[in-house]
Design a protein around this motif. Structure first.
Motif, PDB file in Angstrom:
ATOM      1  N   TRP A 232       0.839  -1.208   0.000  1.00 57.26           N
ATOM      2  CA  TRP A 232       0.000   0.000   0.000  1.00 57.26           C
ATOM      3  C   TRP A 232       0.871   1.254   0.000  1.00 57.26           C
ATOM      4  O   TRP A 232       0.638   2.187  -0.777  1.00 57.26           O
TER       5      TRP A 232
ATOM      6  N   HIS B 130      -5.528   1.626  -5.994  1.00 55.37           N
ATOM      7  CA  HIS B 130      -4.989   0.536  -5.180  1.00 55.37           C
ATOM      8  C   HIS B 130      -6.099  -0.059  -4.327  1.00 55.37           C
ATOM      9  O   HIS B 130      -7.095   0.608  -3.991  1.00 55.37           O
TER      10      HIS B 130
ATOM     11  N   ALA C  15      -6.702  -2.690  -0.789  1.00 53.96           N
ATOM     12  CA  ALA C  15      -6.045  -3.289   0.381  1.00 53.96           C
ATOM     13  C   ALA C  15      -7.127  -3.674   1.381  1.00 53.96           C
ATOM     14  O   ALA C  15      -8.323  -3.503   1.140  1.00 53.96           O
TER      15      ALA C  15
END
Length: 718
Positions: free
Chosen positions: A145, A161, A163
């Motif tokens: 991350w 992204h 996560a």
């Protein structure tokens, strides 16, 4: 004469002078007239210019008025678009944000939409205060991350992204970040984008992948049922063709299908449903449907078929999707169980907070009555209150064990007292038994008999078997459930000889019911995964297979004896051993009325008013100086200014704005030595390493008064 000539000459001279003057005057008058005419022309030109200017001014005023109207219209349009944008932000299935990274400092939000609270459960003020740290990225995802974040800032490229977030209560949330990145002249980086909660999609993706994987393992062996039915004049359908696989798939032979009606094969109830769908296909629309037959699920596609250009009936194919449906049901059930687990943890926390003051004040009251030489009957009544609190505490522990079972699949085997473990579980599992069922309990087990098992798994075994027994006796009069425990040496001679040979020592627990029983065919499959004797949709078929696995994993065994309409008996074998628990008779019970010599203050931090006040009263009776606060931040500020005067810190784990763990970490940054007691009424993601590294004593609520005081005294001595 001469004089007259002279006068005439003089007159003529004057006349010439006058004439010259008149000529000059005429010249001046002509010049003046010419000048006047010129000025008049200039005036007319000026008037024309003024007229033109006035006209231009009028036109300019009109243009300004038009611009003002347009500006007002633009402002109204801007307000409308702003309202539209706000509505769009509110309806976006994510959190809109704008953040800045400046002067090597960390992220902080310049804007974040209020939906952060409903979507992620994060207080919006905390988000503004902590920036990205308000979103606790899972430790396993942190490095990747951070790398993606740094890369986007260095290359000034869009940040995309995903996560996981790991919250303090153990919740795991999947999230995605999508943002544009802009670098300003001062070097700061601006992120504008949206944060999405993708937990549900991830879970569905995982279960879909699992379904696909398991389905792929069997797809090569799956053969579709192909069938054809003719529509009769009365609207009924008759089988005219099948491919022969129907016998294997549906459990009936080909000969019993062709020439028979839908009602004869499927039964009236299912035939009514299928007839409607067949009619829809017959009259021209292809139909895709799911249906059940003999406890199996099938997916079917149906279309009309023709002869000589005329619709005669329908034809279709069906494949068995029972395993797929079971997996879907299992997934939905797991979500329900996870939700129940979270609720159980919350209920346990609140119950412990309620029990805590009852526990402390009852102990204080008992010690005060002892000093006043009250009657034993009065003291017995208080003992009953304390005993009830102990029972309630055990019930809360069982609730917490249930909560932990949803989040921790790993076995934690312990040496457990067999008789007491059964009794404690039965108090919970038989708490709300239906009124048509009576219970009988006969435990011929010595109190010093122990077995080795995960207590949560043991509860799961009993829960599955007892629930199955209760379910089998629904709407049956004079029913009873019987739980019997005895040494294996007392096994009746007419029972399974193999069991007696296999286990020559240990204990047997039998769970008997007077329910509907199990037929001999189903008995062969009873411990198979996904097998269930309940109606379709009412059971996963996982309970008994799980029980079987738990017993085998614990070096025990299970067997079942049953006959239709005569009830069922499940027999569990447990390897047991004797363990002598020696109690320290010299251990001194600390009376609440006796003072403890204590130097310095106790700093108590707890947001629950009743818990805090009960501990305050206990400390006051023990002549221990204290200072209390509702919030951890207040406690930290007080500690900064008075650390030398504080000898002990007692704090709750679950508090607003800051957890007990965060509070401990901040205290340890200020002082490494001060003793700390951390107590909790819920399941905790606290590692033993954290407790050891930070020298923290962890206690569970409701706090036992004597145990709490002993810990205070021991920490004071240290």
């Amino acid at each position: 004469m001469e004089k007259t000539k002279s006068s005439l000459a003089s007159y003529i001279e004057q006349l010439e002078t006058t004439n010259n003057a008149i000529l000059r005057s005429n010249e001046d008058l002509n010049f003046a007239s010419t000048r006047y005419q010129s000025l008049n022309e200039q005036l007319e030109a000026s008037n024309e210019e003024l007229r033109v200017s006035n006209e231009e001014l009028h036109n300019a005023y009109a243009e300004v008025s038009t611009l003002n109207k347009q500006l007002k219209s633009n402002q109204q349009e801007l307000s409308r678009k702003e309202a539209t944008l706000r509505a769009m932000v509110d309806n976006v299935p994510g959190v809109i944000f704008s953040a800045i990274f400046q002067n090597n400092s960390d992220f902080h939000f310049t804007y974040i939409s209020p939906k952060v609270e409903s979507i992620f459960g994060i207080d919006i003020h905390l988000a503004y205060e902590k920036g990205r740290h308000a979103f606790p990225v899972h430790p396993e995802d942190k490095e990747e991350w951070k790398a993606s974040l740094i890369k986007s800032m260095e290359t000034v490229s869009p940040w995309n992204h995903n996560a996981r977030l790991l919250f303090e209560d153990g919740r795991i949330v999947h999230w995605e970040a999508h943002a544009s990145v802009m670098k300003r002249e001062d070097g700061s980086i601006i992120f504008d984008g949206v944060l999405l909660n993708t937990t549900q999609e991830k879970e569905q993706e995982q279960i879909a992948n699992k379904i696909r994987e398991e389905f792929r393992n069997t797809v090569n062996n799956v053969i579709a049922v192909v069938y054809k039915l003719k529509r009769l004049e009365d609207g009924e359908y008759e089988y005219v063709f099948n491919d022969g696989f129907i016998g294997e798939s549906l459990g009936i032979t080909t000969e019993k299908v062709v020439g028979h009606t839908l009602k004869e094969i499927c039964g009236e109830e299912e035939a009514i449903k299928l007839r409607k769908e067949y009619d829809q296909a017959f009259f021209g629309s292809a139909v895709e449907t799911e249906f059940t037959f003999r406890d199996r699920w099938y997916f079917s596609r149906i279309v009309p078929y023709f002869e000589d250009g005329k619709t005669i009936g329908i034809t279709g194919s069906a494949i068995d999707i029972t395993e797929k449906k079971q997996l879907e049901t299992r997934f939905l059930q797991s979500q329900k169980m996870e939700t129940i687990g979270y609720l159980a943890g919350g209920i346990a926390h609140d119950l412990n907070n309620m029990l805590q003051p009852i526990f402390i004040y009852s102990k204080i009251l008992k010690d005060e009555w002892k000093e006043r030489n009250q009657e034993e009957k009065s003291l017995d009544k208080i003992d009953k209150i304390l005993a009830s609190v102990e029972r309630a505490k055990k019930l809360v522990v069982q609730i917490l064990d249930f909560s932990r079972n949803n989040s921790n699949p790993n076995d934690k085997k312990e040496n457990l007292p067999l008789k007491k473990s059964i009794e404690d579980n039965l108090n919970l599992l038989l708490l709300d038994i239906p009124c048509n069922i009576s219970k009988k309990i006969d435990l011929r087990i010595a109190t010093e008999t122990y077995f080795h098992m995960d207590p949560v798994k043991f509860t799961q075994v009993l829960m599955n078997l007892i629930n199955n027994a209760i379910h089998s006796m629904e709407n049956r009069e004079n029913s009873f459930i019987e739980i019997i425990g005895y040494p294996v040496n007392d096994l009746p001679s007419d029972w399974n000889a193999k069991l007696k040979t296999k286990h020559n020592s240990g204990h047997i627990i039998e769970i008997r019911d007077t329910g509907i029983g199990i037929d001999s065919e189903k008995m062969k499959q009873i411990f198979d995964p996904f097998f269930t004797g309940k109606p379709s949709g009412e059971g996963l078929g996982l309970g008994l297979s799980i029980v079987y696995g738990i017993m085998e994993n614990s070096e025990g065994s299970i067997e079942v004896i049953s006959k239709l309409n005569e009830g069922t008996t499940f027999r569990l074998f447990f390897p047991t051993f004797n363990e002598n628990i020696e109690k320290n008779s010299s251990e001194k019970v600390i009376e609440t009325s006796k003072a403890i010599g204590f130097t310095g203050e106790v700093l108590l931090v707890d947001d629950d008013e009743f818990t805090k006040e009960s501990i305050q009263d206990l400390l006051e009776i023990k002549s221990i100086p204290f200072r209390t606060f509702d919030e951890a931040t207040q406690g930290i500020e007080y500690f900064k200014e008075n650390s030398s005067e504080i000898s002990l810190i007692i704090t709750d784990y679950k508090m607003p704005k800051m957890t007990g763990v965060e509070f401990v970490e901040k205290i340890r940054n200020l002082n490494k030595e001060v003793p700390i007691i951390l107590y909790t009424g819920n399941t905790l993601p606290i590692s033993d390493k954290f407790l050891q590294d930070n020298q923290v004593t962890l206690l569970e609520k409701p706090l036992d008064v004597n145990f709490l005081l002993k810990n205070i005294e021991n920490l004071r001595k240290k």
